[in-house]
Motif scaffolding. Structure first.
Motif, PDB file in Angstrom:
ATOM      1  N   GLN A 163      33.810  30.159  43.567  1.00  0.00           N
ATOM      2  CA  GLN A 163      34.018  28.720  43.385  1.00  0.00           C
ATOM      3  C   GLN A 163      34.564  28.089  44.667  1.00  0.00           C
ATOM      4  N   TYR A 166      39.760  30.854  36.712  1.00  0.00           N
ATOM      5  CA  TYR A 166      38.923  31.871  37.331  1.00  0.00           C
ATOM      6  C   TYR A 166      39.788  32.890  38.067  1.00  0.00           C
ATOM      7  N   SER A 167      39.273  34.105  38.237  1.00  0.00           N
ATOM      8  CA  SER A 167      39.957  35.125  39.020  1.00  0.00           C
ATOM      9  C   SER A 167      38.917  36.023  39.681  1.00  0.00           C
ATOM     10  N   ASN A 182      39.526  25.424  39.159  1.00  0.00           N
ATOM     11  CA  ASN A 182      39.347  26.874  39.240  1.00  0.00           C
ATOM     12  C   ASN A 182      40.515  27.670  38.662  1.00  0.00           C
ATOM     13  N   ASP A 218      34.799  35.435  40.653  1.00  0.00           N
ATOM     14  CA  ASP A 218      34.497  34.085  40.154  1.00  0.00           C
ATOM     15  C   ASP A 218      35.324  33.033  40.875  1.00  0.00           C
ATOM     16  N   ALA A 219      36.607  33.328  41.118  1.00  0.00           N
ATOM     17  CA  ALA A 219      37.459  32.379  41.831  1.00  0.00           C
ATOM     18  C   ALA A 219      36.999  32.245  43.285  1.00  0.00           C
TER      19      ALA A 219
END
Length: 590
Positions: free
Chosen positions: A392, A384-385, A381, A388-389
């Motif tokens: 996940q 991702y931020s 991950n 989205d993070a």
């Protein structure tokens, strides 16, 4: 969701809310208002000051007479508790079905040609013979999250009433209305850290006192983590006799952390009881636990939670818990995901490549398995931020990529947009607070509340979480996330607010809790059951999951090549549920 215009033959066709409680419905003096109630109201004493003493002796009294005095909206605004209820008002032929502000108690419903039917459990609702077609959204939410948040259930035609909502049935119309939305009550705080710390201590202390105020013996679950230790410590301050506390240990010593609970118990001189679990205990009740949730539920900590509730029920009727502090004050490792991702991405690419390759070579043991899993999660991950993070990390069962391979095309559904809709309700530049908001509205309602509520109810025990009420949630999300996550120190403000209460050694431990060694059991005691339930021929005949993918997941886990324990537990639970409830399920989507 099937709502809108609905034709009823007469008001008797509206199914009264069915609960496990007896002697219902309750009627007011002139029999114009009837109430069916399940749950508890924590601010009953405050309501007594607004209603006459005669009209607020019990929670049902407060609901019935509060409705008559204030109307439905004002009543709901004033209530603090864990409840579901229905009100039928004969004066205007209107029926209301209500769920508490955060969804601590569940309410299921469906509509057919005879009316709207609602119940506190799917078992009670099933007497009305609703269609048992599997919900694609419910199935996919379960596989990824390990639970099914409202409004979805495992059935296509049945819904959970969302938290902070109520249904109105009047003149054949069924309407869904929200009466509480957390985001509408959050204003960024101007408090200094010291001021916020003092307010937190005052609010939690008052909440503990309020929830201790009951007419039956009360105790506390004590895992030895910071949250439950704070609750036990505050209870000890407000009690004139030793507080009964209860903990679960494991006979597999590498998984046992009961010594932490004993340290806290000794500090506060509680009347402490520990039960040590092994697989033989679990075998006796495993099917009953899985079945009690009515639909697939994959949080394996329900097993030790059941035993903690069973243990407590032998001595008390009410337990206070440390639940919800993680979501409010940043207690999960996932909240450090961005911190570690930034650090990881600063490492030169060739070094990262070698590191990722070497991770696969580290032997998996009870000590290294959890660390390896966390490291792999950070690596996966790292790019991702924001949402989205958070998404996940929320997918504790499996990622979208794995699920696309796992579920057959006819049963696959996208769920990311469902979760994102909740995340987007809270418009804040503080991305970590937005993630916590999403967890409060998704993880608590779908996972944490059902686990504790059902395992306690299974043992005729009532649970209360002092960390959680509307005021506490609003306060927590008004604070900047930097008060909660300081560098890589989680629950910073909570630690600082209560560091003088707890023994210093508690703060040096990692996150604790009632956890079950599922991955270990699948390689040993549960191995044969796992192989039987996930047999390739059985999976193929069902047509829901890809049999080859399932077989590979099982093989990888049993050989130690990967720790697939969480996903395999979800599949194990689903197969148990399917075998009991879907013997005649046809593949309607194929």
């Amino acid at each position: 969701m099937v709502l809108g215009k609905f034709t009823l033959k007469n008001m008797n066709d509206i199914g009264i809310l069915e609960t496990l409680q007896s002697s219902q419905p309750f009627l007011n003096e002139d029999k114009t208002i009837s109430v069916v109630f399940d749950g508890d109201i924590f601010n009953l004493k405050a309501l007594k000051e607004e209603l006459s003493e005669l009209h607020a002796q019990t929670a049902v009294d407060a609901v019935m007479h509060g409705y008559k005095q204030w109307g439905i909206e004002t009543l709901l605004d004033k209530l603090d508790g864990a409840f579901i209820f229905s009100i039928h008002d004969a004066t205007n032929e209107t029926t209301y079905f209500v769920r508490d502000k955060f969804g601590i108690k569940p309410l299921y419903y469906f509509q057919d040609e005879t009316g709207l039917h609602a119940a506190s459990t799917l078992k009670l609702l099933s007497k009305h013979d609703f269609p048992e077609t599997i919900s694609k959204e419910g199935l996919n939410l379960f596989l990824s999250l390990s639970y099914i948040p409202a409004p979805y259930t495992i059935y296509d035609s049945v819904f959970k009433l969302p938290a902070g909502n109520y249904l109105t049935v009047h003149n054949g119309n069924v309407a869904l209305k929200s009466y509480y939305r957390l985001e509408e009550h959050i204003t960024p705080s101007s408090l200094t850290f010291e001021q916020a710390k003092e307010q937190l201590r005052q609010k939690l202390s008052e909440s503990v006192k309020t929830r201790m105020d009951c007419r039956v013996p009360a105790g506390a679950f004590l895992s030895g983590g910071i949250d439950s230790s704070i609750i036990a410590g505050l209870m000890a301050q407000y009690s004139d006799k030793p507080v009964p506390t209860f903990s679960i240990g494991f006979k597999e010593k590498e998984y046992d952390e009961s010594d932490r609970a004993k340290l806290v118990s000794d500090t506060f001189r509680t009347n402490h009881t520990t039960h040590y679990l092994d697989y033989a205990d679990v075998l006796d009740v495993l099917d009953d636990i899985i079945d009690f949730f009515d639909e697939p539920y994959g949080d394996s900590s329900a097993i030790p939670s059941f035993y903690a509730a069973k243990l407590a029920s032998e001595k008390v009727k009410v337990v206070l818990t440390g639940d919800c502090a993680d979501e409010l004050f940043g207690g999960y490792d996932k909240y450090l995901g961005e911190y570690y991702s930034k650090k990881y991405l600063q490492i030169p690419g060739p070094v990262r490549y070698l590191f990722e390759k070497s991770i696969c070579l580290i032997p998996r043991t009870s000590k290294t398995g959890s660390l390896i899993r966390k490291i792999k999660k950070v690596i996966a991950n790292a790019n991702y931020s924001g949402f989205d993070a958070g998404y996940q990390y929320m997918c504790m069962g499996c990622s979208d990529q794995v699920r696309r391979q796992l579920v057959t095309p006819g049963y696959y559904a996208d769920i990311k947009s469902i979760i994102e809709k909740t995340y987007n309700r809270f418009n804040s530049s503080d991305l970590l607070n937005r993630t916590m908001f999403s967890d409060i509205n998704t993880v608590l309602e779908g996972d944490m509340f059902p686990k504790v509520e059902r395992m306690c109810r299974m043992n005729a025990l009532e649970s209360r979480s002092p960390f959680f009420n509307a005021g506490m949630a609003e306060f927590a999300l008004s604070l900047p996330s930097g008060y909660k996550i300081n560098g890589k120190e989680k629950k910073y403000i909570l630690r600082e607010a209560f560091k003088d209460l707890l023994p210093a050694k508690i703060f040096s431990y990692g996150k604790s809790g009632f956890r079950a060694p599922i991955s270990h059991w699948f390689r040993k005691d549960l191995k044969n059951d796992l192989l039987d339930l996930l047999d390739k021929n059985r999976i193929t005949k069902q047509g829901i999951l890809n049999a080859d993918v399932v077989s590979n997941l099982v093989e990888q886990h049993l050989k130690g090549g990967a720790d697939n324990g969480s996903l395999l537990w979800n599949l194990f639970v689903f197969q148990k549920w399917y075998a009991k409830h879907c013997k005649n399920e046809t593949q309607k989507y194929l």
